[in-house]
Write a protein that holds these residues in place. Structure first.
Motif, mmCIF file in Angstrom:
data_model
loop_
_atom_site.group_PDB
_atom_site.id
_atom_site.type_symbol
_atom_site.label_atom_id
_atom_site.label_comp_id
_atom_site.label_asym_id
_atom_site.label_seq_id
_atom_site.Cartn_x
_atom_site.Cartn_y
_atom_site.Cartn_z
ATOM 1 N N SER A 65 0.827 -1.213 0.000
ATOM 2 C CA SER A 65 0.000 0.000 0.000
ATOM 3 C C SER A 65 0.861 1.262 0.000
ATOM 4 O O SER A 65 0.545 2.229 -0.691
ATOM 5 C CB SER A 65 -0.921 0.021 1.207
ATOM 6 N N LYS A 77 -8.215 -0.145 -5.145
ATOM 7 C CA LYS A 77 -9.392 -0.394 -4.323
ATOM 8 C C LYS A 77 -10.658 -0.256 -5.160
ATOM 9 O O LYS A 77 -11.624 -0.996 -4.988
ATOM 10 C CB LYS A 77 -9.494 0.586 -3.145
ATOM 11 N N SER A 80 -11.219 -3.339 -6.991
ATOM 12 C CA SER A 80 -11.568 -4.518 -6.192
ATOM 13 C C SER A 80 -12.851 -4.272 -5.386
ATOM 14 O O SER A 80 -13.106 -4.955 -4.413
ATOM 15 C CB SER A 80 -10.413 -4.879 -5.256
ATOM 16 N N SER A 81 -13.632 -3.308 -5.808
ATOM 17 C CA SER A 81 -14.923 -2.981 -5.198
ATOM 18 C C SER A 81 -14.854 -2.881 -3.678
ATOM 19 O O SER A 81 -15.499 -3.619 -2.960
ATOM 20 C CB SER A 81 -16.011 -3.962 -5.627
ATOM 21 N N SER A 82 -14.003 -1.966 -3.202
ATOM 22 C CA SER A 82 -13.882 -1.737 -1.770
ATOM 23 C C SER A 82 -15.195 -1.174 -1.215
ATOM 24 O O SER A 82 -15.707 -0.168 -1.690
ATOM 25 C CB SER A 82 -12.748 -0.743 -1.531
ATOM 26 N N LEU A 85 -14.632 2.380 0.024
ATOM 27 C CA LEU A 85 -14.569 3.412 -1.025
ATOM 28 C C LEU A 85 -15.975 3.730 -1.550
ATOM 29 O O LEU A 85 -16.335 4.886 -1.749
ATOM 30 C CB LEU A 85 -13.661 2.930 -2.155
ATOM 31 N N HIS A 126 -14.153 0.160 8.821
ATOM 32 C CA HIS A 126 -13.760 -0.820 7.803
ATOM 33 C C HIS A 126 -12.961 -0.121 6.712
ATOM 34 O O HIS A 126 -11.918 -0.608 6.266
ATOM 35 C CB HIS A 126 -15.007 -1.495 7.223
ATOM 36 N N ALA A 127 -13.400 1.064 6.281
ATOM 37 C CA ALA A 127 -12.677 1.819 5.246
ATOM 38 C C ALA A 127 -11.247 2.113 5.692
ATOM 39 O O ALA A 127 -10.313 2.104 4.887
ATOM 40 C CB ALA A 127 -13.410 3.125 4.943
ATOM 41 N N ASP A 130 -8.549 -0.144 4.801
ATOM 42 C CA ASP A 130 -8.061 0.007 3.427
ATOM 43 C C ASP A 130 -7.231 1.285 3.300
ATOM 44 O O ASP A 130 -7.002 1.784 2.210
ATOM 45 C CB ASP A 130 -9.262 0.126 2.464
ATOM 46 N N ARG A 333 -8.394 -5.523 10.191
ATOM 47 C CA ARG A 333 -9.107 -5.616 8.917
ATOM 48 C C ARG A 333 -10.061 -6.809 8.952
ATOM 49 O O ARG A 333 -11.208 -6.735 8.537
ATOM 50 C CB ARG A 333 -8.093 -5.763 7.772
ATOM 51 N N GLU A 337 -14.071 -6.597 8.657
ATOM 52 C CA GLU A 337 -14.729 -7.269 7.532
ATOM 53 C C GLU A 337 -15.805 -8.218 8.039
ATOM 54 O O GLU A 337 -16.888 -8.314 7.458
ATOM 55 C CB GLU A 337 -13.712 -8.022 6.680
#
Ligand SMILES: C[S@@+](CC[C@H](N)C(=O)[O-])C[C@H]1O[C@@H](n2cnc3c(N)ncnc32)[C@H](O)[C@@H]1O
Length: 388
Positions: A65, A77, A80-82, A85, A126-127, A130, A333, A337
């Protein structure tokens, strides 16, 4: 500006861990990892090698990262459909957060976007895993939800939008998608072998031996009874009643091993209805309450109350969310998740210790927290409450 380079620190950690793994493979005649598809599955590694692999994954993720930087990082991100985000963009949260160190409180964000604070917190935390925003001293940024902001019904989840159905997941599976029900069942069986979820953690994680001779343990939502059977084998003076929905119990009772016959009994029972087994010593729930919003957990707990004798224990085998600053970025994380997964599928949640206690106290102030037991390496904790 600091002259100590995090990039160099991480690369030297990575060098150290890969050297350890390399020697482990070489000294144990285990083929080096490769993508050639020809290697047999490696044997389960010992605990210290597992820990090295964990540390290596963590260092790699952080280096990846940092190396990608803000622009490529966001693009990755996006591809990868965060969830984080998507949430930030949907509610324009990036426009609410100043670019300097002042930050913004969760409360400010909540006030601007009009969603419940608890859901904003969960989604933004959660964000953060990332690397979108970070939480400072006073609790800073966050994220959230959509169509049913304060909803507590199990059919008010992302699952319902994604599958265009008003039915909760299990009703939908059994009535409209039996092939998915079968796949889910397979996934649950696999789950039992997931590192950290082995049943031995539950057998060893609570002092079952301290219960009186012939004590009864009611395993509520105990599925096919695997957990109770393992406990009955390990603790021959205990008796178990496994309760679940009739269709599950019909399948389960046929498979009981002889060794525990007579000490493990099956009973069809809907846990929203008054508990029929009165005065048991322990009411055990493993992976039950995290599937339900507070509203439904309260119904489950209140259905239990008429059966409870003074001193009865409620033993939960569930995850207790940890404060982010007390755990590694990788664990954080994972736990965030797990929480968002519960929100997406069941409109439910994982809970921290305070939230567990609050839930029980709301059901009745006569529930007292006795202890929370954490076992190194276990994904689930044991939370013990007593009826006073
Ligand atoms: C996630 S599984 C946990 C199973 C088991 N306790 C374990 O740890 O493997 C949840 C269980 O709750 C059961 N369940 C769902 N709704 C129920 C209800 N209303 N009454 C009783 N059991 C129910 C399901 O059939 C399922 O076996």
């Amino acid at each position: 500006m600091s002259s100590c380079s995090r990039l160099l620190e991480l690369s030297s950690e990575i060098q150290k861990h890969t050297a350890t793994l390399n020697s482990y493979f070489a000294n144990n005649n285990i083929p080096q990892p490769s993508f050639n598809g020809e290697n047999p599955l490696p044997p389960p590694p010992p605990a210290e090698i597992l820990a090295t692999q964990e540390s290596l994954s963590e260092a790699l993720t952080e280096l990846y990262s940092l190396n990608a930087g803000p622009i490529a990082g966001v693009i990755t991100k996006a591809l990868s459909s965060s969830i984080g985000l998507r949430f930030i963009l949907r509610y324009n949260i990036h426009t609410l957060v100043p670019l300097d160190a002042r930050g913004v409180s969760f409360g400010d964000i909540v006030g601007r976007i009009g969603l419940p604070e608890a859901k904003v917190r969960r989604l933004l935390r959660h964000a953060m895993t990332d690397y979108f925003f970070s939480e400072g001293e006073g609790g800073v940024v966050v994220k959230a939800v959509g169509k049913w902001p304060g909803g507590e019904e199990p059919n008010e989840a992302a699952f319902n939008i994604a599958n265009n159905t008003p039915k909760p997941i299990f009703t939908f599976f059994s009535e409209d998608a039996p092939e998915r029900a079968a796949r889910f069942k397979g996934a649950m069986s696999f789950h039992e072998h997931f590192p950290g979820l082995e049943r031995t953690f539950t057998v060893d994680g609570f002092d079952w031996a301290s219960l009186p001779e012939n004590a009864t343990v009611v395993d509520i939502g105990g599925s096919h009874g695997g957990m109770s059977v393992d406990l009955a084998k390990a603790f021959p003076k205990l008796k178990f009643v496994v309760q679940d929905l009739p269709e599950v119990i019909d399948e389960a009772s046929a498979k009981l091993p002889e060794e525990v016959d007579g000490r493990v009994q099956f009973m069809a029972h809907d846990f929203f209805v008054e508990q029929p087994v009165k005065d048991a010593d322990v009411y055990f729930m493993r992976f039950i309450l995290h599937n339900w919003s507070d509203k439904y957990c309260l119904k489950i707990l209140r259905a239990l109350i008429p059966a409870l004798k003074s001193g009865a224990k409620i033993v939960l085998n569930e995850q207790c969310l940890q404060d982010s600053k007390d755990v590694s970025p990788k664990y954080d994380r994972w736990q965030r998740e797990a929480d968002i997964n519960m929100m997406a599928v069941f409109n439910s949640q994982e809970r921290d210790e305070k939230e567990w206690v609050q839930l029980f106290k709301t059901a009745s102030p006569k529930f007292e927290l006795e202890e929370v037991r954490r076992t190194e390496g276990a994904m689930l904790d044991i939370i013990v409450l007593r009826w006073t």
